[in-house]
Design a protein around this motif. Structure first.
Motif, PDB file in Angstrom:
ATOM      1  N   SER A   1       5.057  -3.504 -11.288  1.00 17.53           N
ATOM      2  CA  SER A   1       5.859  -2.488 -10.605  1.00 17.53           C
ATOM      3  C   SER A   1       5.570  -1.080 -11.124  1.00 17.53           C
ATOM      4  O   SER A   1       5.849  -0.098 -10.427  1.00 17.53           O
ATOM      5  CB  SER A   1       7.348  -2.795 -10.765  1.00 17.53           C
ATOM      6  N   ASP A   2       4.995  -0.979 -12.351  1.00 16.13           N
ATOM      7  CA  ASP A   2       4.652   0.339 -12.880  1.00 16.13           C
ATOM      8  C   ASP A   2       3.290   0.824 -12.393  1.00 16.13           C
ATOM      9  O   ASP A   2       2.854   1.914 -12.753  1.00 16.13           O
ATOM     10  CB  ASP A   2       4.664   0.313 -14.414  1.00 16.13           C
ATOM     11  N   HIS A   3       2.621   0.023 -11.562  1.00 13.61           N
ATOM     12  CA  HIS A   3       1.310   0.402 -11.033  1.00 13.61           C
ATOM     13  C   HIS A   3       1.394   1.179  -9.726  1.00 13.61           C
ATOM     14  O   HIS A   3       0.389   1.691  -9.243  1.00 13.61           O
ATOM     15  CB  HIS A   3       0.445  -0.845 -10.806  1.00 13.61           C
ATOM     16  N   PHE A   4       2.594   1.259  -9.107  1.00 16.75           N
ATOM     17  CA  PHE A   4       2.695   1.893  -7.793  1.00 16.75           C
ATOM     18  C   PHE A   4       4.084   2.495  -7.581  1.00 16.75           C
ATOM     19  O   PHE A   4       5.045   2.148  -8.271  1.00 16.75           O
ATOM     20  CB  PHE A   4       2.385   0.887  -6.679  1.00 16.75           C
ATOM     21  N   HIS A   5       4.160   3.410  -6.613  1.00  9.31           N
ATOM     22  CA  HIS A   5       5.415   4.005  -6.179  1.00  9.31           C
ATOM     23  C   HIS A   5       5.652   3.649  -4.715  1.00  9.31           C
ATOM     24  O   HIS A   5       4.712   3.579  -3.930  1.00  9.31           O
ATOM     25  CB  HIS A   5       5.386   5.536  -6.325  1.00  9.31           C
ATOM     26  N   VAL A   6       6.930   3.436  -4.351  1.00  3.67           N
ATOM     27  CA  VAL A   6       7.279   3.102  -2.972  1.00  3.67           C
ATOM     28  C   VAL A   6       8.247   4.147  -2.427  1.00  3.67           C
ATOM     29  O   VAL A   6       9.237   4.484  -3.084  1.00  3.67           O
ATOM     30  CB  VAL A   6       7.931   1.702  -2.878  1.00  3.67           C
ATOM     31  N   ASN A   7       7.929   4.672  -1.248  1.00  3.36           N
ATOM     32  CA  ASN A   7       8.803   5.631  -0.569  1.00  3.36           C
ATOM     33  C   ASN A   7       9.024   5.204   0.872  1.00  3.36           C
ATOM     34  O   ASN A   7       8.104   4.710   1.523  1.00  3.36           O
ATOM     35  CB  ASN A   7       8.192   7.037  -0.585  1.00  3.36           C
ATOM     36  N   LEU A   8      10.260   5.404   1.347  1.00  4.03           N
ATOM     37  CA  LEU A   8      10.582   5.184   2.755  1.00  4.03           C
ATOM     38  C   LEU A   8      11.046   6.504   3.355  1.00  4.03           C
ATOM     39  O   LEU A   8      11.791   7.261   2.710  1.00  4.03           O
ATOM     40  CB  LEU A   8      11.687   4.140   2.929  1.00  4.03           C
ATOM     41  N   CYS A  60      19.667   7.905  20.090  1.00  3.24           N
ATOM     42  CA  CYS A  60      18.887   8.429  18.977  1.00  3.24           C
ATOM     43  C   CYS A  60      17.559   7.696  18.884  1.00  3.24           C
ATOM     44  O   CYS A  60      17.478   6.505  19.173  1.00  3.24           O
ATOM     45  CB  CYS A  60      19.643   8.272  17.656  1.00  3.24           C
ATOM     46  N   GLN A  61      16.541   8.426  18.439  1.00  3.80           N
ATOM     47  CA  GLN A  61      15.245   7.829  18.140  1.00  3.80           C
ATOM     48  C   GLN A  61      15.160   7.621  16.634  1.00  3.80           C
ATOM     49  O   GLN A  61      15.406   8.541  15.848  1.00  3.80           O
ATOM     50  CB  GLN A  61      14.102   8.741  18.602  1.00  3.80           C
ATOM     51  N   VAL A  62      14.835   6.403  16.242  1.00  2.00           N
ATOM     52  CA  VAL A  62      14.733   6.048  14.824  1.00  2.00           C
ATOM     53  C   VAL A  62      13.305   5.645  14.516  1.00  2.00           C
ATOM     54  O   VAL A  62      12.722   4.795  15.202  1.00  2.00           O
ATOM     55  CB  VAL A  62      15.680   4.878  14.464  1.00  2.00           C
ATOM     56  N   ASP A  63      12.712   6.247  13.485  1.00  2.00           N
ATOM     57  CA  ASP A  63      11.375   5.881  13.010  1.00  2.00           C
ATOM     58  C   ASP A  63      11.427   5.713  11.500  1.00  2.00           C
ATOM     59  O   ASP A  63      11.979   6.572  10.786  1.00  2.00           O
ATOM     60  CB  ASP A  63      10.339   6.953  13.370  1.00  2.00           C
ATOM     61  N   VAL A  64      10.872   4.603  11.014  1.00  2.00           N
ATOM     62  CA  VAL A  64      10.836   4.330   9.577  1.00  2.00           C
ATOM     63  C   VAL A  64       9.377   4.231   9.146  1.00  2.00           C
ATOM     64  O   VAL A  64       8.603   3.455   9.710  1.00  2.00           O
ATOM     65  CB  VAL A  64      11.573   3.025   9.224  1.00  2.00           C
ATOM     66  N   ILE A  65       9.004   5.021   8.158  1.00  2.00           N
ATOM     67  CA  ILE A  65       7.632   5.038   7.647  1.00  2.00           C
ATOM     68  C   ILE A  65       7.646   4.625   6.184  1.00  2.00           C
ATOM     69  O   ILE A  65       8.461   5.118   5.391  1.00  2.00           O
ATOM     70  CB  ILE A  65       7.017   6.441   7.800  1.00  2.00           C
ATOM     71  N   ILE A  66       6.745   3.719   5.823  1.00  2.00           N
ATOM     72  CA  ILE A  66       6.622   3.244   4.441  1.00  2.00           C
ATOM     73  C   ILE A  66       5.386   3.867   3.811  1.00  2.00           C
ATOM     74  O   ILE A  66       4.314   3.900   4.426  1.00  2.00           O
ATOM     75  CB  ILE A  66       6.517   1.708   4.378  1.00  2.00           C
ATOM     76  N   CYS A  67       5.527   4.342   2.595  1.00  2.00           N
ATOM     77  CA  CYS A  67       4.402   4.937   1.859  1.00  2.00           C
ATOM     78  C   CYS A  67       4.321   4.291   0.480  1.00  2.00           C
ATOM     79  O   CYS A  67       5.302   4.284  -0.264  1.00  2.00           O
ATOM     80  CB  CYS A  67       4.588   6.451   1.738  1.00  2.00           C
ATOM     81  N   ILE A  68       3.164   3.752   0.135  1.00  2.00           N
ATOM     82  CA  ILE A  68       2.936   3.155  -1.181  1.00  2.00           C
ATOM     83  C   ILE A  68       1.793   3.894  -1.857  1.00  2.00           C
ATOM     84  O   ILE A  68       0.684   3.964  -1.308  1.00  2.00           O
ATOM     85  CB  ILE A  68       2.601   1.657  -1.080  1.00  2.00           C
ATOM     86  N   THR A  69       2.062   4.453  -3.012  1.00  2.00           N
ATOM     87  CA  THR A  69       1.051   5.192  -3.769  1.00  2.00           C
ATOM     88  C   THR A  69       0.700   4.414  -5.031  1.00  2.00           C
ATOM     89  O   THR A  69       1.584   4.111  -5.844  1.00  2.00           O
ATOM     90  CB  THR A  69       1.568   6.585  -4.145  1.00  2.00           C
ATOM     91  N   TRP A  70      -0.576   4.092  -5.195  1.00  2.00           N
ATOM     92  CA  TRP A  70      -1.035   3.326  -6.355  1.00  2.00           C
ATOM     93  C   TRP A  70      -1.472   4.275  -7.468  1.00  2.00           C
ATOM     94  O   TRP A  70      -2.214   5.234  -7.237  1.00  2.00           O
ATOM     95  CB  TRP A  70      -2.180   2.398  -5.964  1.00  2.00           C
ATOM     96  N   LEU A  71      -1.004   3.979  -8.691  1.00  2.00           N
ATOM     97  CA  LEU A  71      -1.313   4.796  -9.851  1.00  2.00           C
ATOM     98  C   LEU A  71      -2.438   4.202 -10.687  1.00  2.00           C
ATOM     99  O   LEU A  71      -3.162   4.929 -11.348  1.00  2.00           O
ATOM    100  CB  LEU A  71      -0.064   4.955 -10.729  1.00  2.00           C
ATOM    101  N   GLU A  72      -2.556   2.859 -10.678  1.00  2.00           N
ATOM    102  CA  GLU A  72      -3.582   2.176 -11.443  1.00  2.00           C
ATOM    103  C   GLU A  72      -4.229   1.094 -10.600  1.00  2.00           C
ATOM    104  O   GLU A  72      -3.641   0.611  -9.633  1.00  2.00           O
ATOM    105  CB  GLU A  72      -2.986   1.556 -12.720  1.00  2.00           C
ATOM    106  N   ARG A  73      -5.436   0.706 -10.992  1.00  2.00           N
ATOM    107  CA  ARG A  73      -6.147  -0.330 -10.264  1.00  2.00           C
ATOM    108  C   ARG A  73      -5.531  -1.703 -10.539  1.00  2.00           C
ATOM    109  O   ARG A  73      -4.971  -1.956 -11.591  1.00  2.00           O
ATOM    110  CB  ARG A  73      -7.625  -0.365 -10.670  1.00  2.00           C
ATOM    111  N   SER A  74      -5.645  -2.590  -9.557  1.00  2.00           N
ATOM    112  CA  SER A  74      -5.209  -3.975  -9.707  1.00  2.00           C
ATOM    113  C   SER A  74      -5.929  -4.826  -8.675  1.00  2.00           C
ATOM    114  O   SER A  74      -6.099  -4.415  -7.519  1.00  2.00           O
ATOM    115  CB  SER A  74      -3.695  -4.088  -9.497  1.00  2.00           C
ATOM    116  N   LYS A  75      -6.337  -6.009  -9.088  1.00  2.00           N
ATOM    117  CA  LYS A  75      -6.991  -6.903  -8.141  1.00  2.00           C
ATOM    118  C   LYS A  75      -5.994  -7.469  -7.136  1.00  2.00           C
ATOM    119  O   LYS A  75      -6.375  -8.066  -6.136  1.00  2.00           O
ATOM    120  CB  LYS A  75      -7.689  -8.045  -8.870  1.00  2.00           C
ATOM    121  N   PHE A  76      -4.676  -7.274  -7.401  1.00  2.00           N
ATOM    122  CA  PHE A  76      -3.640  -7.740  -6.482  1.00  2.00           C
ATOM    123  C   PHE A  76      -3.161  -6.630  -5.549  1.00  2.00           C
ATOM    124  O   PHE A  76      -2.172  -6.788  -4.841  1.00  2.00           O
ATOM    125  CB  PHE A  76      -2.434  -8.285  -7.263  1.00  2.00           C
TER     126      PHE A  76
END
Length: 360
Positions: A276-283, A297-313
């Motif tokens: 969990s310390d290898h990435f950040h998650v934002n909605l 209303c119009q609703v849109d949800v966007i997911i953003c994942i930013t990786w800080l370190e490499r991982s084979k997973f």
């Protein structure tokens, strides 16, 4: 497994795999290992099939259109016992699966009983070949006795060892020119709801708490809006994460440029989940009031994942987070939309009722 079972386990046909995943609403990564015809022991024996995969044990029956289905995880099983033949088991041996206390309650309608410690017990009997079924099931269960958390820790330790020996390849921070951020449109919908009602999903009241607990966020709690940021804390149920990790998040709310809606940015911090310390998650939630005859209303949800370190997973974890959060987002607004529909229906009926009273 074949060596321990003493029988070759042939791969299942793609069509059978697809049917298996469709019955239990499983992800594409799931695959069927074996299935057996048997009876489920309750007040009355119910004929069906038991399905086993690398992750779950499932039962399905279609008795003259009356369908019964449930599944539970291998890690939820505390013990598997062989019951000798008797009149109650129709003269054949039976398998009794005892779940850990507090586990598998989604499948409790298929349980034979629940003991004083809160453990559900499932009894399967009258197998066509009890020996093969028993060996296969017990071998798979033994391979799953190591908890998911322990195996994840081993994987993390292994990654740490790899990082020591290959520091330049696996453990270094990602280079600035590498694509480290993944965006995905998780959910989009037009809801027949006024903005004043829609924003209540993020107000931290009883409505938000009820919805989030319904979609699998346990012990959900939130603080009030302070200037622009409320803090939220909850724990994933085992459907959202097999590790059951805890979550803290922060909401940042700003009005849109035209003043017809809100943009809510949620920063999620995961605890107790491997890597969990290898990435950040934002909605990012875009809520916009539409200009129409009725409030909508119009609703849109966007997911953003930013990786800080490499991982084979990395690819696997990214895909899993996208799928789980996209499904959760859809459930949140579906439940909210349904509750609003029921409220409008009740209000309409109440209005009609009072109208008739006035007429008479």
């Amino acid at each position: 497994m074949e060596k321990k079972v003493g029988k070759k386990l042939n791969p299942k046909a793609p069509q059978k795999n697809l049917t298996f995943k469709k019955i239990f609403s499983l992800t594409q990564e799931e695959f069927l290992i074996k299935d057996f015809s048997c009876y489920l022991k309750r007040k009355l024996p119910l004929q069906g099939r038991i399905f086993i995969s690398a992750r779950i044990v499932g039962f399905y029956s279609n008795f003259f259109g009356h369908k019964t289905k449930f599944f539970f995880l291998w890690e939820d099983i505390e013990d598997i016992q062989v019951i000798p033949p008797s009149f109650a088991t129709i003269g054949t041996p039976a398998l009794l699966m005892i779940l850990r206390s507090g586990r598998g309650f989604d499948a409790r309608h298929g349980a034979k009983c629940q003991d004083g410690e809160g453990r559900l017990k499932f009894q399967f009997q009258t197998f066509a070949s009890f020996s093969i079924a028993s060996k296969t099931i017990r071998v798979l269960w033994r391979t799953k006795t190591t908890s998911y958390e322990d195996r994840a820790k081993l994987e993390e330790d292994q990654l740490g060892q790899d990082g020591k020996t290959n520091k330049n390849d696996d453990s270094e921070s990602l280079s600035s020119n590498e694509d480290t951020t993944n965006f995905s449109n998780a959910f989009s919908a037009e809801l027949l709801i006024a903005m004043e009602l829609l924003i209540e999903v993020f107000e931290g009241g009883e409505l938000e708490k009820k919805i989030m607990e319904n979609v699998g966020c346990l012990n959900y709690s939130s603080t009030e809006w302070k200037e622009t940021k409320p803090n939220i804390h909850y724990k994933f149920n085992r459907y959202l994460s097999i590790f059951g990790g805890e979550v803290t998040s922060t909401h940042h709310r700003t009005p849109t440029a035209d003043g017809n809606g809100w943009v809510i940015n949620e920063t999620i911090t995961l605890h107790g989940i491997p890597l969990s310390d290898h990435f950040h998650v934002n909605l990012k939630y875009n809520l916009e009031a539409l200009q129409s005859m009725s409030p909508s209303c119009q609703v849109d949800v966007i997911i953003c994942i930013t990786w800080l370190e490499r991982s084979k997973f990395r690819k696997r974890i990214t895909r899993n987070i996208f799928e789980k959060l996209a499904h959760r987002s859809k459930e949140v607004f579906d439940i909210f939309d349904f509750n609003c529909f029921i409220f409008r229906l009740i209000s309409h009926i109440s209005y009609e009722f009072h109208g008739k009273i006035k007429i008479y």
